[in-house]
Design a protein around this motif. Structure first.
Motif, short mmCIF file in Angstrom:
data_model
loop_
_atom_site.label_atom_id
_atom_site.label_comp_id
_atom_site.label_asym_id
_atom_site.label_seq_id
_atom_site.Cartn_x
_atom_site.Cartn_y
_atom_site.Cartn_z
N THR A 132 18.45 13.09 -14.34
CA THR A 132 17.87 13.86 -15.45
C THR A 132 18.30 13.28 -16.80
N SER A 133 19.56 12.88 -16.90
CA SER A 133 20.06 12.31 -18.16
C SER A 133 19.36 11.00 -18.50
N LEU A 134 18.84 10.31 -17.49
CA LEU A 134 18.15 9.03 -17.69
C LEU A 134 16.63 9.22 -17.79
N GLN A 135 16.20 10.48 -17.84
CA GLN A 135 14.76 10.81 -17.84
C GLN A 135 14.07 10.27 -16.59
N CYS A 136 14.71 10.55 -15.47
CA CYS A 136 14.19 10.15 -14.17
C CYS A 136 14.12 11.36 -13.25
N ASP A 137 13.38 11.21 -12.17
CA ASP A 137 13.31 12.20 -11.11
C ASP A 137 14.06 11.70 -9.89
N LEU A 138 14.58 12.63 -9.10
CA LEU A 138 15.23 12.31 -7.84
C LEU A 138 14.38 12.86 -6.70
N VAL A 139 14.09 12.03 -5.71
CA VAL A 139 13.28 12.43 -4.56
C VAL A 139 14.06 12.16 -3.29
N LEU A 140 14.22 13.20 -2.45
CA LEU A 140 14.86 13.06 -1.15
C LEU A 140 13.79 13.07 -0.07
N SER A 141 13.99 12.26 0.98
CA SER A 141 13.04 12.27 2.09
C SER A 141 13.71 11.83 3.38
N ALA A 142 13.17 12.33 4.48
CA ALA A 142 13.58 11.96 5.85
C ALA A 142 15.05 12.21 6.12
N GLY A 143 15.70 13.01 5.31
CA GLY A 143 17.09 13.33 5.53
C GLY A 143 18.07 12.21 5.28
N LYS A 144 17.58 11.09 4.69
CA LYS A 144 18.50 9.96 4.46
C LYS A 144 18.13 9.09 3.27
N TYR A 145 16.92 9.23 2.72
CA TYR A 145 16.50 8.38 1.62
C TYR A 145 16.53 9.14 0.30
N LEU A 146 17.09 8.49 -0.72
CA LEU A 146 17.15 9.06 -2.06
C LEU A 146 16.58 8.05 -3.04
N LEU A 149 13.21 7.71 -9.67
CA LEU A 149 11.94 7.23 -10.20
C LEU A 149 11.78 7.67 -11.64
N PRO A 150 10.95 6.97 -12.42
CA PRO A 150 10.67 7.44 -13.78
C PRO A 150 10.13 8.87 -13.74
N ALA A 151 10.49 9.67 -14.73
CA ALA A 151 10.07 11.07 -14.75
C ALA A 151 8.56 11.19 -14.60
N GLY A 152 8.14 12.04 -13.67
CA GLY A 152 6.73 12.29 -13.46
C GLY A 152 6.01 11.30 -12.58
N ILE A 153 6.71 10.25 -12.14
CA ILE A 153 6.08 9.23 -11.31
C ILE A 153 6.36 9.54 -9.84
N ASN A 154 5.32 9.56 -9.05
CA ASN A 154 5.42 9.79 -7.62
C ASN A 154 4.13 9.32 -6.97
N LYS A 155 4.03 9.45 -5.68
CA LYS A 155 2.84 8.97 -4.97
C LYS A 155 1.57 9.68 -5.46
N GLY A 156 1.66 11.01 -5.63
CA GLY A 156 0.49 11.76 -6.05
C GLY A 156 0.01 11.38 -7.43
N TYR A 157 0.96 11.22 -8.37
CA TYR A 157 0.59 10.84 -9.74
C TYR A 157 -0.12 9.50 -9.77
N THR A 158 0.46 8.51 -9.11
CA THR A 158 -0.11 7.16 -9.18
C THR A 158 -1.46 7.10 -8.47
N LEU A 159 -1.60 7.84 -7.38
CA LEU A 159 -2.90 7.90 -6.71
C LEU A 159 -3.95 8.52 -7.64
N GLN A 160 -3.58 9.58 -8.34
CA GLN A 160 -4.50 10.18 -9.30
C GLN A 160 -4.92 9.18 -10.37
N GLN A 161 -3.96 8.42 -10.89
CA GLN A 161 -4.27 7.44 -11.93
C GLN A 161 -5.17 6.34 -11.39
N LEU A 162 -4.94 5.90 -10.16
CA LEU A 162 -5.79 4.89 -9.55
C LEU A 162 -7.22 5.40 -9.40
N LEU A 163 -7.36 6.65 -8.97
CA LEU A 163 -8.70 7.22 -8.83
C LEU A 163 -9.42 7.28 -10.17
#
Length: 241
Positions: A132-146, A149-163
């Protein structure tokens, strides 16, 4: 239609029969546009595509949404990629996160994100505060991956932008995934499938979404199940048949 699918556990998962059916459909039906949306980096996806049995996507969204490339020309999709790059704080992100206990850095090549392994001993709250202090987001997945990412950037956002670049309506898109780093694709409202044996938290969070199918079949089978379930996509299976 456009199929936007995660790779590991989704497009690459399932029975040999289901994978053969889906891959054959995609190779032969040119009216289905394929996009890989993955946590893998671009280099890793290109290595994977050395396997000629895999259908080739038109676009690759990699690094959990932080990179986006047009495969036939091997070029970044602009202005989407430039906007993502502008949000990334820079190389000091990794240096700053060294003070967080329990993080194991993934050594794979990464652009505009930092990726780690974590476990029960990891200071997740501390990592989230640093992000948060770096203006980033933290995403956890599969119980082991952290992932950081830049704030607001994720799979859904980038897919929307591509569309937006492709001028393609959301109604023509089917998304598929199996872990929490796929959640943003469902949260944006795309019709989607959570394939069988997915991460329990993803199943829980998408259970009440009317536009999301909770599939019984795993991997590629779940994608085929979704195409049968949603009438607008079932016509593509009929054409193949």
């Amino acid at each position: 239609m456009l199929l936007a699918t995660d790779l590991d556990g989704t497009f690459l998962g399932g029975t040999a029969e289901d994978k053969e059916q889906l891959y054959t459909l995609l190779r032969h039906n040119k009216s289905i546009q394929l996009v890989f949306v993955t946590g893998r980096g671009i280099r890793s996806v290109l290595q994977l595509l050395e396997d000629t049995a895999l259908p080739r996507p038109e676009y690759i969204i990699g690094d959990v949404g932080a990179t986006v490339m047009h495969l036939p020309t091997l070029t970044a999709v602009e202005p989407v990629q430039a906007e993502i790059a502008a949000r990334w704080p820079g190389d000091h992100v990794r240096e700053t996160l060294k003070k967080v206990s329990g993080l194991l850095h993934q050594e794979a090549h990464q652009q505009y994100r930092c990726s780690y392994y974590y476990d029960e001993a990891t200071d997740i709250d501390g990592a989230r505060l640093v992000a948060t202090s770096l203006q980033c987001d933290l995403v956890l997945s599969a119980g082991k991956y952290l992932d950081i990412l830049p704030a607001g950037i994720n799979k859904g956002y980038t897919l929307q932008q591509l569309l937006g670049v492709l001028a393609l309506p959301h109604q023509q898109v089917l998304v598929a995934g199996d872990s929490m780093n796929d959640y943003s694709m469902y949260a944006t409202g795309f019709r989607g499938v959570v394939v069988g044996d997915s991460e329990p938290e993803l199943v829980r969070l998408t259970a009440a979404m009317p536009h999301v199918l909770q599939a019984r079949r795993t991997g590629a089978g779940g994608i085929l199940e979704a195409m049968e379930f949603f009438p607008e996509f079932g016509t593509y299976l009929q054409k193949e048949g």
